[in-house]
Structures are given as structure tokens and as C-alpha cells.
Design a protein around this motif. Structure first.
Motif, PDB file in Angstrom:
ATOM      1  N   VAL A 114       2.162  -8.881  -4.940  1.00 34.75           N
ATOM      2  CA  VAL A 114       2.215  -9.862  -6.017  1.00 34.75           C
ATOM      3  C   VAL A 114       1.906  -9.525  -7.351  1.00 34.75           C
ATOM      4  O   VAL A 114       1.885  -8.158  -7.870  1.00 34.75           O
ATOM      5  N   THR A 115       3.489  -9.745  -7.954  1.00 39.65           N
ATOM      6  CA  THR A 115       4.302  -9.355  -8.596  1.00 39.65           C
ATOM      7  C   THR A 115       2.810 -10.802  -9.987  1.00 39.65           C
ATOM      8  O   THR A 115       3.138 -12.241  -9.747  1.00 39.65           O
ATOM      9  N   ARG A 120      -4.756  -7.608   2.765  1.00 37.61           N
ATOM     10  CA  ARG A 120      -4.710  -6.132   1.815  1.00 37.61           C
ATOM     11  C   ARG A 120      -3.467  -6.241   1.104  1.00 37.61           C
ATOM     12  O   ARG A 120      -2.401  -6.691   1.656  1.00 37.61           O
ATOM     13  N   VAL A 121      -4.167  -6.122  -0.600  1.00 35.88           N
ATOM     14  CA  VAL A 121      -3.416  -6.647  -1.671  1.00 35.88           C
ATOM     15  C   VAL A 121      -2.839  -5.809  -2.448  1.00 35.88           C
ATOM     16  O   VAL A 121      -3.207  -4.813  -2.750  1.00 35.88           O
ATOM     17  N   ARG A 122      -1.659  -5.513  -2.523  1.00 36.25           N
ATOM     18  CA  ARG A 122      -0.919  -4.615  -3.880  1.00 36.25           C
ATOM     19  C   ARG A 122      -0.315  -5.441  -4.910  1.00 36.25           C
ATOM     20  O   ARG A 122       0.262  -6.491  -4.541  1.00 36.25           O
ATOM     21  N   ALA A 123      -0.647  -5.659  -6.827  1.00 36.24           N
ATOM     22  CA  ALA A 123      -0.576  -5.953  -7.156  1.00 36.24           C
ATOM     23  C   ALA A 123       0.282  -5.766  -8.587  1.00 36.24           C
ATOM     24  O   ALA A 123      -0.215  -4.244  -8.811  1.00 36.24           O
ATOM     25  N   ILE A 124       1.288  -5.565  -9.234  1.00 37.97           N
ATOM     26  CA  ILE A 124       1.862  -5.071 -10.324  1.00 37.97           C
ATOM     27  C   ILE A 124       1.770  -5.269 -11.675  1.00 37.97           C
ATOM     28  O   ILE A 124       1.038  -6.604 -11.742  1.00 37.97           O
ATOM     29  N   PHE A 125       1.634  -4.745 -11.946  1.00 38.67           N
ATOM     30  CA  PHE A 125       0.606  -4.457 -14.152  1.00 38.67           C
ATOM     31  C   PHE A 125       1.899  -3.803 -14.653  1.00 38.67           C
ATOM     32  O   PHE A 125       2.157  -2.648 -14.306  1.00 38.67           O
ATOM     33  N   TRP A 184      -3.424  -2.064  -7.190  1.00 42.60           N
ATOM     34  CA  TRP A 184      -3.149  -2.253  -8.097  1.00 42.60           C
ATOM     35  C   TRP A 184      -2.080  -0.629  -8.142  1.00 42.60           C
ATOM     36  O   TRP A 184      -1.903   0.347  -8.775  1.00 42.60           O
ATOM     37  N   VAL A 185       0.120  -1.064  -8.878  1.00 41.56           N
ATOM     38  CA  VAL A 185       0.959  -0.276  -9.595  1.00 41.56           C
ATOM     39  C   VAL A 185       1.203  -0.735 -10.481  1.00 41.56           C
ATOM     40  O   VAL A 185       1.383  -1.449 -11.015  1.00 41.56           O
ATOM     41  N   GLU A 186       1.598   0.538 -11.664  1.00 43.13           N
ATOM     42  CA  GLU A 186       1.793   0.236 -12.974  1.00 43.13           C
ATOM     43  C   GLU A 186       3.476   0.213 -12.441  1.00 43.13           C
ATOM     44  O   GLU A 186       4.524   1.170 -12.006  1.00 43.13           O
ATOM     45  N   ALA A 187       4.064  -0.838 -12.520  1.00 45.84           N
ATOM     46  CA  ALA A 187       5.636  -0.916 -12.189  1.00 45.84           C
ATOM     47  C   ALA A 187       5.939  -2.725 -13.110  1.00 45.84           C
ATOM     48  O   ALA A 187       5.533  -3.045 -13.758  1.00 45.84           O
ATOM     49  N   THR A 212       4.720  -6.453   3.683  1.00 49.70           N
ATOM     50  CA  THR A 212       5.752  -7.223   4.313  1.00 49.70           C
ATOM     51  C   THR A 212       5.797  -8.643   4.277  1.00 49.70           C
ATOM     52  O   THR A 212       6.796  -9.298   4.541  1.00 49.70           O
ATOM     53  N   HIS A 213       4.585  -8.786   3.460  1.00 43.89           N
ATOM     54  CA  HIS A 213       5.326 -10.611   2.449  1.00 43.89           C
ATOM     55  C   HIS A 213       4.698 -10.277   1.126  1.00 43.89           C
ATOM     56  O   HIS A 213       4.162  -9.545   0.403  1.00 43.89           O
ATOM     57  N   VAL A 214       5.353 -11.328  -0.158  1.00 41.23           N
ATOM     58  CA  VAL A 214       6.209 -11.641  -1.110  1.00 41.23           C
ATOM     59  C   VAL A 214       5.539 -12.657  -1.932  1.00 41.23           C
ATOM     60  O   VAL A 214       6.664 -13.283  -1.761  1.00 41.23           O
ATOM     61  N   TYR A 215       4.394 -12.555  -2.955  1.00 42.65           N
ATOM     62  CA  TYR A 215       4.352 -13.608  -3.835  1.00 42.65           C
ATOM     63  C   TYR A 215       4.902 -13.516  -4.812  1.00 42.65           C
ATOM     64  O   TYR A 215       4.536 -12.258  -6.222  1.00 42.65           O
ATOM     65  N   HIS A 216       5.826 -13.913  -5.241  1.00 47.71           N
ATOM     66  CA  HIS A 216       6.917 -13.798  -6.881  1.00 47.71           C
ATOM     67  C   HIS A 216       6.423 -14.864  -8.174  1.00 47.71           C
ATOM     68  O   HIS A 216       7.140 -15.506  -8.004  1.00 47.71           O
ATOM     69  N   CYS A 217       5.191 -14.078  -8.934  1.00 44.59           N
ATOM     70  CA  CYS A 217       4.736 -14.692  -9.738  1.00 44.59           C
ATOM     71  C   CYS A 217       5.103 -14.245 -11.178  1.00 44.59           C
ATOM     72  O   CYS A 217       4.623 -15.194 -11.685  1.00 44.59           O
ATOM     73  N   ALA A 218       5.874 -13.809 -11.240  1.00 41.08           N
ATOM     74  CA  ALA A 218       6.153 -12.867 -12.756  1.00 41.08           C
ATOM     75  C   ALA A 218       7.056 -13.725 -13.245  1.00 41.08           C
ATOM     76  O   ALA A 218       8.076 -13.641 -12.566  1.00 41.08           O
ATOM     77  N   ALA A 219       6.815 -13.360 -14.402  1.00 39.71           N
ATOM     78  CA  ALA A 219       7.663 -14.635 -15.332  1.00 39.71           C
ATOM     79  C   ALA A 219       7.873 -14.904 -16.299  1.00 39.71           C
ATOM     80  O   ALA A 219       6.318 -14.770 -17.189  1.00 39.71           O
TER      81      ALA A 219
END
Length: 331
Positions: A4-5, A25-30, A57-60, A76-83
Motif C-alpha cells: 500500500v502506497t 499480509r500487508v506492507r506499507a510505505i512511509f 512498514w518500509v521507509e520509501a 503480489t498486489h498493489v494499492y497505489h493511494c499515494a498522491a
């Protein structure tokens, strides 16, 4: 694993909450700890703090190729919410960098890592233009390049082009175009500022109309579309078209504040955005009202949700009813 971005924004944070509730299982960018804490506080607001610990959480940054490569490992799957959401004309270059170039990077990494599906969160601002006021805008309404658009709208439109490019190269994609999203936890930005202004004692209203939706409905539909076989389509996510006056009155009633009593005429908002521009030119700071946003307060822009209701048989919560829940969560 799901990436998730934009997980530190209104939609992304609520998406993380919903995904962790279903044991995905979720990874999120911060980018910063302060932004990450906004999401932590939202989980606390819903009494779900224990679920926050399930997020990896991954700092990116979506414009940092090296860090993105790390974030995409085993995804495997991406939700691109960042804007970047800004209607300040001075933010044009930053909007292009984040919204268009950043989305291009996400699409490229999805292709490289053979991601199964991408859900991109666009905006109704990226949709086409009604030929006459009052016409319903749909997913197929044509974009009029000759019409005045905000830089935000142009960059979200450009970002969609990058997503469609990814689809042409073999990526399964779905685009959602949320209307104005209402939800708790983010009163200092975006649509949350409506609540802040009413809380402070907003005196003015306008008679324009726009489309609104609860953030929980947005998230529910994103997840449903991601789990479906639907690909290569875009969907307007909107519960209903409401006048700004009605919305503000409902919020005022919910917050137990006086309803605004003065209609802000067009000439008044025209003066207001010019004064706001002058103020920021002389003293700096953030623009609160631009020419385009001032115009939107008086326009009656209506959106159709027919496509999404037919695709997922969704039932949206009425905004007036949701505001009551919103108050409970915010308090």
C-alpha cells in the motif's frame, strides 16, 4: 503480500485498517515518522491499535528507485493511494513529480516484479467534463483539453495514462475515481478541513453541488474490485450528489454548531481568492482558495455511480447517516 502506497493518508490508512482486519499480509510505505503516526492514531481512534503492529512498514518514496525496489520484494498486489493533493498553482512541478512520475515508477515496478494486479486511486478531478451544467459525468465522459483544469486534475489525468500504459504492457489494473471523501482522523487536510472550518464557526455557504462518499465505502469497493476478475476498467466511487449548503448544515448539526447563514455569492468568492493570492504572494504560506476552487463552490457538478453499483452490487451509506458515525469516531 500486499503493498500500500499512501498509507499515511485518509484512504490509505483506512485501507490498511481494513486489510489488517482480514489477516492479509500487508506492507506499507512511509516517508516520515510523523506521517506514520497519523495512521497509528487512526487505528487508536477505532480501538484497533493491536492491528497496527501487523503492518510491515518500509521507509520509501515513490520517486526513490532504490527504496522502491526494496519495498516491492515479494509483492503480489498493489494499492497505489499515494498522491499530492494541492490546488496551489505554485505546486505544479511537485504535483507532476509525485502524481505522474511517481505513478509511472509504481507501474514500472509492478511490471518488473510481475505483480498480479494494481488498484490505482485516482480522482473525479481526472474525469471528463460535462458539456452543460447538470449533466451526469460518467467514466466515459470525454476530457476536454481546452477547458481550464487545476494542475492537480491534469496530473491525476496524466497518472491514469501511465496506468493504462501499464495495462497495455500486460499489467492487470483497475482505477477508482473517488468523489470527495469524508472520514475521521484527518481534520487538518483535504476534505477534513470542511469539518475544521465548521467547528470554528463557519458563517458562509454556497449553492454549488458535488459528489461525496464515506471513506469506508471507498475502501470496501477497492478491496472488492481487487479481489474480482475485473481488469482494465475505471469506476467512479460516489455515494450521492449533495449541495455544499446541505453538507455544511449536516456537519454543523452533527458538531452541534450554528448553521451558516450567509450565502457566499460568486462576486464574494472572486474577491476572496484574489485576496488569498495576494496574501500568499506578500507573506508566503499555503493557498486556501484558488480561482478554480472558488468556481467549483458555485458549480453543480454531478457524477454517476451506475458502473460500480452494477459491477459490485454495492449499497453506499447515505452521507447524512455516515456523518453521525464520523462524529463518534472523531470524538
Amino acid at each position: 503480500m500486499i503493498l500500500v502506497t499512501g498509507g499515511t493518508g485518509l484512504i490509505g490508512a483506512h485501507l490498511l485498517l481494513s486489510l489488517t482486519e482480514t489477516n492479509d499480509r500487508v506492507r506499507a510505505i512511509f516517508r516520515t515518522e510523523s506521517s506514520q503516526n497519523k495512521t497509528r492514531n487512526l487505528f487508536k481512534l477505532y480501538n484497533k491499535s493491536h492491528l497496527f503492529e501487523k503492518i510491515e512498514w518500509v521507509e520509501a518514496d515513490i520517486n526513490d528507485i532504490e527504496l522502491l525496489d526494496i519495498a516491492f520484494a515479494k509483492i503480489t498486489h498493489v494499492y497505489h493511494c499515494a498522491a499530492l493533493v494541492s490546488f496551489d498553482p505554485r505546486a505544479e512541478l511537485k504535483l507532476r513529480k509525485i502524481n505522474i512520475e511517481g505513478t509511472a515508477n509504481i507501474v514500472n515496478f509492478c511490471l518488473y516484479h510481475k505483480v498480479e494486479k494494481l488498484c490505482y486511486v485516482s480522482s473525479i478531478a481526472a474525469l471528463g467534463d460535462a458539456k452543460t451544467e447538470g449533466d451526469l459525468i460518467t467514466e466515459s465522459t470525454e476530457w476536454n483539453a481546452e477547458k481550464l483544469h487545476s494542475d492537480y486534475a491534469i496530473t491525476k489525468h496524466g497518472a491514469e495514462i501511465e496506468v493504462w500504459r501499464g495495462e497495455q504492457e500486460g499489467l492487470n489494473v483497475v482505477i477508482v475515481n473517488p468523489s470527495i471523501v469524508l472520514g475521521p482522523g484527518f481534520w487538518d487536510s483535504g476534505s477534513g478541513e470542511i469539518f475544521s472550518n465548521v467547528e470554528k464557526g463557519l458563517k458562509y455557504y454556497t449553492l454549488g453541488m458535488a459528489a461525496f462518499i464515506a471513506v469506508t465505502d471507498v475502501v470496501e469497493q477497492m478491496i472488492a474490485l481487487m479481489k474480482s476478475d475485473i481488469s482494465g476498467k475505471r469506476f467512479i466511487l460516489s455515494a450521492e450528489n449533495i449541495s455544499y449548503r446541505d453538507l455544511i448544515n449536516w456537519i454543523a448539526d452533527t458538531l452541534k454548531k450554528p448553521r451558516p447563514t450567509i450565502e457566499a455569492k460568486k462576486w464574494m468568492t472572486n474577491i476572496a481568492w484574489r485576496l488569498d493570492a495576494l496574501k500568499t504572494t506578500l507573506f508566503g504560506g499555503r493557498r486556501h482558495l484558488t480561482k478554480i476552487t472558488a468556481q467549483s463552490l458555485h458549480s453543480k457538478t454531478l457524477y454517476s455511480n451506475k458502473a460500480i453499483t452494477e459491477a459490485t452490487s454495492v449499497t453506499f451509506i447515505p452521507i447524512k447517516d455516515y456523518l453521525k458515525k464520523f462524529k463518534k469516531k472523531e470524538s
